[in-house]
Structure formats: structure tokens, C-alpha cells
Design a protein around this motif. Sequence first.
Motif, PDB file in Angstrom:
ATOM      1  N   ASP A  17       5.201  -9.025  -5.470  1.00 25.61           N
ATOM      2  CA  ASP A  17       5.435  -8.495  -6.815  1.00 25.61           C
ATOM      3  C   ASP A  17       6.230  -9.464  -7.698  1.00 25.61           C
ATOM      4  O   ASP A  17       7.269  -9.105  -8.254  1.00 25.61           O
ATOM      5  N   HIS A  55       5.063 -10.562 -10.481  1.00 19.34           N
ATOM      6  CA  HIS A  55       4.857  -9.911 -11.780  1.00 19.34           C
ATOM      7  C   HIS A  55       5.153 -10.815 -12.970  1.00 19.34           C
ATOM      8  O   HIS A  55       5.898 -10.431 -13.902  1.00 19.34           O
ATOM      9  N   ASP A  67       0.321  -8.715  -6.578  1.00 15.92           N
ATOM     10  CA  ASP A  67       0.927  -8.523  -7.899  1.00 15.92           C
ATOM     11  C   ASP A  67       1.684  -9.780  -8.321  1.00 15.92           C
ATOM     12  O   ASP A  67       2.879  -9.737  -8.665  1.00 15.92           O
ATOM     13  N   HIS A 100      -2.237  -4.975  -9.875  1.00 12.64           N
ATOM     14  CA  HIS A 100      -2.160  -5.654 -11.177  1.00 12.64           C
ATOM     15  C   HIS A 100      -3.040  -6.897 -11.223  1.00 12.64           C
ATOM     16  O   HIS A 100      -3.575  -7.238 -12.276  1.00 12.64           O
ATOM     17  N   HIS A 132      -0.936  -5.503   0.167  1.00 17.61           N
ATOM     18  CA  HIS A 132      -0.097  -5.146  -0.987  1.00 17.61           C
ATOM     19  C   HIS A 132       0.437  -3.712  -0.882  1.00 17.61           C
ATOM     20  O   HIS A 132       1.639  -3.491  -0.804  1.00 17.61           O
ATOM     21  N   HIS A 161       4.291  -3.599  -3.306  1.00 10.12           N
ATOM     22  CA  HIS A 161       3.842  -2.514  -4.181  1.00 10.12           C
ATOM     23  C   HIS A 161       4.960  -1.591  -4.668  1.00 10.12           C
ATOM     24  O   HIS A 161       4.991  -1.240  -5.834  1.00 10.12           O
ATOM     25  N   HIS A 192       8.178  -2.322  -4.593  1.00  9.05           N
ATOM     26  CA  HIS A 192       9.275  -3.187  -5.093  1.00  9.05           C
ATOM     27  C   HIS A 192      10.629  -2.791  -4.504  1.00  9.05           C
ATOM     28  O   HIS A 192      11.669  -3.093  -5.099  1.00  9.05           O
TER      29      HIS A 192
END
Length: 241
Positions: free
Chosen positions: A8, A10, A37, A64, A116, A149, A151
Motif C-alpha cells: 500500500d 499508494h 496498491d 487500486h 494483496h 489492503h 494498512h
Amino acid sequence: MKYAILSDIHSNLAAFEAVLADLKARGGVDELWCLGDVIGYGPDPHECIQLLRSQRHLCVAGNHDWAAIGNIDTSYFNLEAAAACRWTASKLTQDDILYLRSLPLILQRGDFTLVHGSPREPIWEYILSKDKALDNFAYFDTRFCFVGHSHSPFVFELDRNICIPQFLGRNLLLKQNRLVINCGGVGQPRDYDARASYAILDTEEGLLQHYRVGYDIFKTQQKMIDAHLPFDLISRLSVGC
Ligand code: ZN
């Protein structure tokens, strides 16, 4: 062998760079294992993909990553995530898209499965309860499974038929019992600690070490303001939720 477990990211380049600097200061690793992600929410999708690809790494796809290339519909996202996803998609190069398309949903390396969300539902399922974790032990064959996923760092241990939830502390010794492990999120932590979260796995020692790394949150937030990304996504980085 040593591996860094990241998830993640991101599109948060400042957080990703801080983690890589921390890794280097600790002597480096043989390979990065990224649990998906890479993009979404943050201001630097292309740069984060580039930086990841510049490292020796494995990566699985997250929701994502898939949404930005049209593999899943953003109607499943909340409004802020969907808006950020549309913005993210507009920033990707053709090469970024090809890379994201190439990501598998699940990988297996030695004693470890990488995914994930969950081994049962790699893209969507959150493992946040011991019941969900218990169900998921039936969906992977290795002793350990790394997930992202949510976090949030945590461990679920299977002891005979009982699933025991634990916090992921600084050091986790990998023994006989099977584990589902989440090492937290790099670019958008959600456990009320705003620092980036990741871990280093030493397969010879059977040891997982969990680290938190401070980074320049304001730098990421300023870029998000400039990009007119949703306010909630900007403010949550300050509190880590
Ligand atoms: Zn995520």
C-alpha cells in the motif's frame, strides 16, 4: 536471504523514499516484496511505479492498481477513492499501464504466499477478524501468508484449529505454526501511527522485523493540494487513519 515486505505505497513517493532510505541504512535486502496498491490516493503514481521498478522486486496487484487500469469498476469505491482513481488513471503512462496489467494476483516463494487482500479473494477481502483469517488458512498452501489492503499491522496465528490474533511487534520469530501477517501500509497507514510501516524478513534467521519510518508528510499533502485531490485523503495522512 533478506526481503523487505512493503504494501500500500499508494502513490506516496515521500513515504516510499523514506522506507527505501531506512532499508539502505539497515544494510539493504535482496529483494522487495510488494503486496499491491502501489498507486491510488496519493500524488505520485508514475514516480512510485518507476521507483519500484528500479528495485529488484516482486509485486502482486491490489484493488487500486486494478481500478486505475479499468480491470475493476470504481463504483465499488467510496467517492474520494473513486475521484483519486480517475486522477491517477490520467497520470499513468502506457508503460505504467502495461506494468500494472502484468501484476499477478498471488505469488508463492518458498514458505511464503504473497497477496494483496486475502488468499481467498486477492483483490477485495480484508482480513480484519480472526474468523476471516481462520477461513483463509484453507486457501493457501505455504506456512506463511503476507497480506496488505487493511494498512494495519497484525498477525493471525493458527494453533491447531484455533486462530489467535496478535499485534505485530518489533520482532516476530517464525516458528512451526502457520501465520497470516500484515506489515502495515507504507503510504497511508491506518493504525493511528502516521509513520510509514514495513518489515524486513530474514529467511535464514526465521525472523521478521517490523519498522516505522517518519517521512515528510507535508510534502505529500502539498502535492495533493496542488493536484486538487480530495481533502479527506490529504488530512488522514496526518493522523494515520
Ligand atoms: Zn490500499
